[in-house]
Design a protein around this motif. Sequence first.
Motif, PDB file in Angstrom:
ATOM      1  N   SER A  48      34.004  49.556  29.174  1.00  0.00           N
ATOM      2  CA  SER A  48      33.430  48.409  28.483  1.00  0.00           C
ATOM      3  C   SER A  48      32.205  48.848  27.701  1.00  0.00           C
ATOM      4  O   SER A  48      31.597  49.873  27.967  1.00  0.00           O
ATOM      5  CB  SER A  48      33.046  47.333  29.508  1.00  0.00           C
ATOM      6  OG  SER A  48      31.988  47.798  30.318  1.00  0.00           O
ATOM      7  N   HIS A 255      32.242  47.259  37.278  1.00  0.00           N
ATOM      8  CA  HIS A 255      32.430  46.626  35.971  1.00  0.00           C
ATOM      9  C   HIS A 255      31.769  47.442  34.860  1.00  0.00           C
ATOM     10  O   HIS A 255      32.351  47.642  33.789  1.00  0.00           O
ATOM     11  CB  HIS A 255      31.843  45.216  35.982  1.00  0.00           C
ATOM     12  CG  HIS A 255      31.777  44.592  34.615  1.00  0.00           C
ATOM     13  ND1 HIS A 255      32.893  44.214  33.916  1.00  0.00           N
ATOM     14  CD2 HIS A 255      30.703  44.312  33.812  1.00  0.00           C
ATOM     15  CE1 HIS A 255      32.534  43.723  32.744  1.00  0.00           C
ATOM     16  NE2 HIS A 255      31.211  43.777  32.658  1.00  0.00           N
ATOM     17  N   GLU A 445      29.447  39.571  36.790  1.00  0.00           N
ATOM     18  CA  GLU A 445      30.704  40.053  36.226  1.00  0.00           C
ATOM     19  C   GLU A 445      31.115  41.311  36.978  1.00  0.00           C
ATOM     20  O   GLU A 445      30.374  42.306  37.002  1.00  0.00           O
ATOM     21  CB  GLU A 445      30.534  40.363  34.742  1.00  0.00           C
ATOM     22  CG  GLU A 445      31.788  40.908  34.078  1.00  0.00           C
ATOM     23  CD  GLU A 445      32.970  39.958  34.188  1.00  0.00           C
ATOM     24  OE1 GLU A 445      33.903  40.271  34.966  1.00  0.00           O
ATOM     25  OE2 GLU A 445      32.944  38.915  33.505  1.00  0.00           O
ATOM     26  N   SER A 447      34.688  42.365  36.929  1.00  0.00           N
ATOM     27  CA  SER A 447      36.002  42.824  36.501  1.00  0.00           C
ATOM     28  C   SER A 447      35.931  44.327  36.206  1.00  0.00           C
ATOM     29  O   SER A 447      34.992  44.800  35.592  1.00  0.00           O
ATOM     30  CB  SER A 447      36.467  42.062  35.262  1.00  0.00           C
ATOM     31  OG  SER A 447      35.558  42.247  34.190  1.00  0.00           O
ATOM     32  N   ALA A 448      36.942  45.055  36.665  1.00  0.00           N
ATOM     33  CA  ALA A 448      36.870  46.514  36.571  1.00  0.00           C
ATOM     34  C   ALA A 448      38.241  47.102  36.252  1.00  0.00           C
ATOM     35  O   ALA A 448      38.751  47.961  36.977  1.00  0.00           O
ATOM     36  CB  ALA A 448      36.317  47.101  37.866  1.00  0.00           C
TER      37      ALA A 448
END
Length: 523
Positions: A48, A255, A445, A447-448
Amino acid sequence: MARFARWTAWGAAVALLATGCGGGGASEEKAGGRGGTADARPTAGSASAAATPSAALPAALTGQKLDWGRCGPTADSSAPGGNWQCATLKTPLDWSQPGGRTIDLALVRAKSRAEGSDRIGSLLFNFGGPGASGVSTLPSYGSTVSSLRDRYDLVSWDPRGVGASDGVRCRSDKDIQAAESLDSTPDTPAEEQAFFQDATAFGEGCRKAAGTLLAHVSTTDTARDMDLMRQVLGDRKTHYFGMSYGTELGGVYAHLFPQNVGRLTLDAVVDPSADAVGHALNQARGFQRALEDYLASTGQNPQAGSTRIAALLDRLDARPLPGTDGRKLTQALAVIGIVLPLYSEAGWPRLTRALKAAQTGDGSELLELADRYNERDSSGRYGTTAHSQRVISCLDDRRRPTAQETKLLVPQFEKVSAVFGDFLAWDTVGWCHDWPVAGQYDTPEVSAAGAAPILLVGTTGDPATPYEGTRKMADELGKGVGVRLTWKGEGHIAYGSGSSCVDSAVDDYLLKGVVPRDGTVCS
């Protein structure tokens, strides 16, 4: 104002360090799932955008050499001696300006027994809170995780704002003790005014003590510190054992840096989908569930027993009981005294004695339990974990209910728990009231996508991070990342608490890279 809300693995010191009765085998929660090795699946090729700053860090940070040497004593523990070494890591105060001012983080380690290819790397530990000192805690926990030294250097640290890493003290011992006499569930306008004045005063004390650091102690800041630590320690991947709040920190790290995730174990898993109010409501359920399990174990009807304890707390609200050294057991201190032994089944007999004494007019045993939770020693000195917990969590939390919103929440909380609900509902508004800096997010947050498998260990009787959070974390991490391991037991931390099934599964994952089948249950 004292808080047991949120995660608080430090308050579970008994659960962390005590051994329980154990054993039990593994079964499958459901068909299917996944087995294999932690390093078998390739990670995603791209990270990300939030993960990119580490690539541009100045060499003065990534190339620093740690000067490991003998550990000295800390504010709350003596020097560990033996195999333990300590060092200082420099990290940016403000991660948006990595070339600017730095701060120091205190580290501790015990080197691996392995050499060469048998050594995997470093295994980082975070013991929760937020605000628990890794430098003080890891040496005490060393015997529990001794098997992990077969292939890892065991490493922990005091996160920014904690302990030896510029730990924050927001008020004096005298002021802390004075605040303990305030009503944490105000019933009158005067009590409500005192409640909020105290909250404002605490925040102002933190602002004066921490200065510019107050805006840079978030979970995201610490996750970035972890990745710098990885580089300085010479590890290609981050291997990590996070407990309680440390599971949220692990999720945030995954994340930000999914490509750097090695073998991550998250034990006593926080629900990352819950905001500050949601966490408090979760804990009302969790502690009530643990209290009812305790009452049932003594042969009492859980509902009737809860009603008796709630009635005791109502009496204490009006007339505190005599304790020790002229001090009084208030309603708030009694709640905290009840909370501490619920963190571990080993504490239940002590709770029985303390409640029996309080019912006969002696508040000294519950007061002693509350003092242990609040880090108060016999001379009246208090530790600073609660201060660090507050400055970190208030920087994280954007959701800050008003007094009016809280009053509307109280009936919902009391319906969940007549013992803990009122206290936790008011805590949602008082904890970060009038805080000097704005909060960063409603929920973290985590999410990974593309991260290697992360082991999530949940205990069905966990009071502080209720079991449901394990599934929520798995959902939030994303498909194929979170692997759930359930212990049908009591207490806050599963590993080292008496289940050979849990311990073996975690050891096999961390030492051999063997991922248990998703949904495995240890009974």
